[in-house]
Design a protein around this motif. Structure first.
Motif, short mmCIF file in Angstrom:
data_model
loop_
_atom_site.label_atom_id
_atom_site.label_comp_id
_atom_site.label_asym_id
_atom_site.label_seq_id
_atom_site.Cartn_x
_atom_site.Cartn_y
_atom_site.Cartn_z
N ARG A 63 0.85 -1.09 0.18
CA ARG A 63 -0.03 0.17 0.12
C ARG A 63 0.72 1.29 0.11
O ARG A 63 0.55 2.39 -0.57
CB ARG A 63 -1.01 0.07 1.19
CG ARG A 63 -2.14 -0.78 0.97
CD ARG A 63 -3.27 -0.63 2.17
NE ARG A 63 -2.69 -0.76 3.39
CZ ARG A 63 -2.47 -1.77 4.31
NH1 ARG A 63 -2.63 -2.97 3.91
NH2 ARG A 63 -2.11 -1.57 5.60
N LEU A 64 1.88 1.36 0.61
CA LEU A 64 2.96 2.36 0.82
C LEU A 64 3.53 2.62 -0.62
O LEU A 64 3.72 3.59 -1.04
CB LEU A 64 3.97 2.38 1.96
CG LEU A 64 3.29 2.29 3.38
CD1 LEU A 64 4.20 1.99 4.45
CD2 LEU A 64 2.76 3.73 3.74
N VAL A 65 4.19 1.53 -1.05
CA VAL A 65 4.86 1.57 -2.32
C VAL A 65 4.40 0.44 -3.23
O VAL A 65 4.70 -0.55 -3.28
CB VAL A 65 6.38 1.32 -1.96
CG1 VAL A 65 7.15 1.59 -3.00
CG2 VAL A 65 6.72 2.15 -0.74
N PRO A 66 3.24 0.81 -3.99
CA PRO A 66 2.88 0.16 -4.71
C PRO A 66 3.63 -0.26 -6.05
O PRO A 66 4.63 0.56 -6.29
CB PRO A 66 1.60 0.83 -5.36
CG PRO A 66 1.57 2.21 -5.03
CD PRO A 66 2.54 2.23 -3.91
N LYS A 67 3.63 -1.45 -6.68
CA LYS A 67 4.43 -2.23 -7.64
C LYS A 67 4.35 -1.23 -8.80
O LYS A 67 5.58 -0.72 -9.30
CB LYS A 67 4.11 -3.15 -8.04
CG LYS A 67 5.16 -4.11 -8.59
CD LYS A 67 4.91 -5.50 -9.00
CE LYS A 67 6.16 -6.06 -9.78
NZ LYS A 67 6.12 -7.53 -10.00
N ARG A 68 3.25 -0.58 -9.26
CA ARG A 68 3.11 0.25 -10.46
C ARG A 68 2.97 1.82 -9.97
O ARG A 68 1.85 2.08 -9.53
CB ARG A 68 1.99 -0.31 -11.49
CG ARG A 68 2.21 -1.47 -11.86
CD ARG A 68 3.29 -1.69 -12.92
NE ARG A 68 3.39 -2.96 -13.24
CZ ARG A 68 4.58 -3.70 -13.20
NH1 ARG A 68 5.67 -3.13 -12.71
NH2 ARG A 68 4.69 -5.01 -13.61
N GLY A 69 4.10 2.30 -9.52
CA GLY A 69 3.69 3.90 -9.00
C GLY A 69 4.37 4.96 -9.84
O GLY A 69 4.58 5.84 -9.40
N GLN A 70 4.80 4.59 -11.32
CA GLN A 70 5.28 5.60 -12.11
C GLN A 70 6.58 6.34 -11.43
O GLN A 70 6.65 7.41 -11.33
CB GLN A 70 4.19 6.66 -12.05
CG GLN A 70 2.76 6.18 -12.84
CD GLN A 70 1.88 7.43 -12.69
OE1 GLN A 70 1.91 8.70 -12.68
NE2 GLN A 70 0.62 7.04 -13.45
N TYR A 71 7.35 5.33 -10.91
CA TYR A 71 8.61 5.71 -10.39
C TYR A 71 9.49 5.95 -11.70
O TYR A 71 9.72 5.25 -12.85
CB TYR A 71 9.40 4.74 -9.81
CG TYR A 71 8.48 4.07 -8.46
CD1 TYR A 71 7.95 5.00 -7.43
CD2 TYR A 71 7.65 2.92 -8.76
CE1 TYR A 71 7.12 4.72 -6.62
CE2 TYR A 71 6.91 2.57 -7.68
CZ TYR A 71 6.52 3.36 -6.51
OH TYR A 71 5.46 3.01 -5.62
N LEU A 72 10.73 6.71 -11.73
CA LEU A 72 11.61 7.14 -12.71
C LEU A 72 12.60 5.96 -12.82
O LEU A 72 12.89 5.60 -13.94
CB LEU A 72 12.42 8.47 -12.01
CG LEU A 72 11.56 9.52 -12.10
CD1 LEU A 72 12.42 10.59 -11.72
CD2 LEU A 72 10.95 9.96 -13.36
N HIS A 73 12.84 5.35 -11.74
CA HIS A 73 13.66 3.92 -11.71
C HIS A 73 13.28 3.06 -12.75
O HIS A 73 13.93 2.27 -13.51
CB HIS A 73 14.28 3.53 -10.49
CG HIS A 73 15.15 2.20 -10.59
ND1 HIS A 73 16.47 2.58 -11.09
CD2 HIS A 73 14.97 1.18 -10.31
CE1 HIS A 73 17.12 1.43 -11.02
NE2 HIS A 73 16.17 0.62 -10.37
N ASP A 74 11.80 3.00 -13.05
CA ASP A 74 11.28 1.84 -13.67
C ASP A 74 11.51 2.07 -15.12
O ASP A 74 11.32 1.01 -15.95
CB ASP A 74 9.70 1.83 -13.42
CG ASP A 74 9.36 1.19 -12.16
OD1 ASP A 74 10.20 0.58 -11.48
OD2 ASP A 74 8.19 1.34 -11.62
N ARG A 75 11.92 3.15 -15.54
CA ARG A 75 12.31 3.28 -16.81
C ARG A 75 13.46 2.51 -17.50
O ARG A 75 13.64 2.00 -18.50
CB ARG A 75 12.68 4.81 -17.35
CG ARG A 75 11.28 5.61 -17.24
CD ARG A 75 11.83 7.14 -17.41
NE ARG A 75 10.80 7.86 -17.10
CZ ARG A 75 11.00 9.36 -16.73
NH1 ARG A 75 12.29 9.85 -16.91
NH2 ARG A 75 9.97 10.13 -16.39
#
Length: 136
Positions: A63-75
């Motif tokens: 809940r605090l850090v969802p897997k799909r959170g539009q994070y920059l590192h995910d690029r």
């Protein structure tokens, strides 16, 4: 050093007995044990190992850090959530040693958290520091 293979994308593993076994080999009776994970997408904590509590902890982190959170590192890597969850749990614990045993409370266990699994050969470094105080 101990190694752990994980089986799930996120999980908690009770490593207390493995740490205790590694400490027996060291032969230090009194002092402190420093336990450190060598990975940026794993964590360590001292807490109860009750399965329902572990589910609660993992659910809270989701809940605090969802897997799909539009994070920059995910690029780049696609695992930013794992790094962020590891930041919340921390990468080390320090536990006193007394009479050759981890000095943990009744329900306390050392928990290893995987946030980017499954993985093979997760390494946990253990360093002991003997007490310099003589017992009488």
């Amino acid at each position: 050093m101990i190694e752990i293979d994980t089986n799930n994308p996120a999980e908690a593993i009770d490593i207390t007995s493995r740490v205790q076994a590694a400490l027996r080999e060291e032969g230090i009776e009194d002092g402190i044990a420093f336990i450190f994970t060598l990975h940026t997408t794993t964590g360590l904590a001292v807490n109860e190992a009750d399965p329902s509590l572990i589910s609660d902890i993992l659910n809270l982190l989701e809940r605090l850090v969802p897997k799909r959170g539009q994070y920059l590192h995910d690029r780049d890597e696609g695992n930013a959530h794992a790094h962020l969850r590891a930041m919340l749990t921390g990468n080390s614990v320090t536990v006193p040693l007394s009479e050759g045993r981890l000095k943990l409370g009744t329900w306390q266990r050392i928990l290893f958290f995987e946030f980017d699994g499954p993985r093979r050969g997760r390494r946990i470094y253990i360093k002991t520091i003997p007490s310099i105080v003589n017992k009488k």
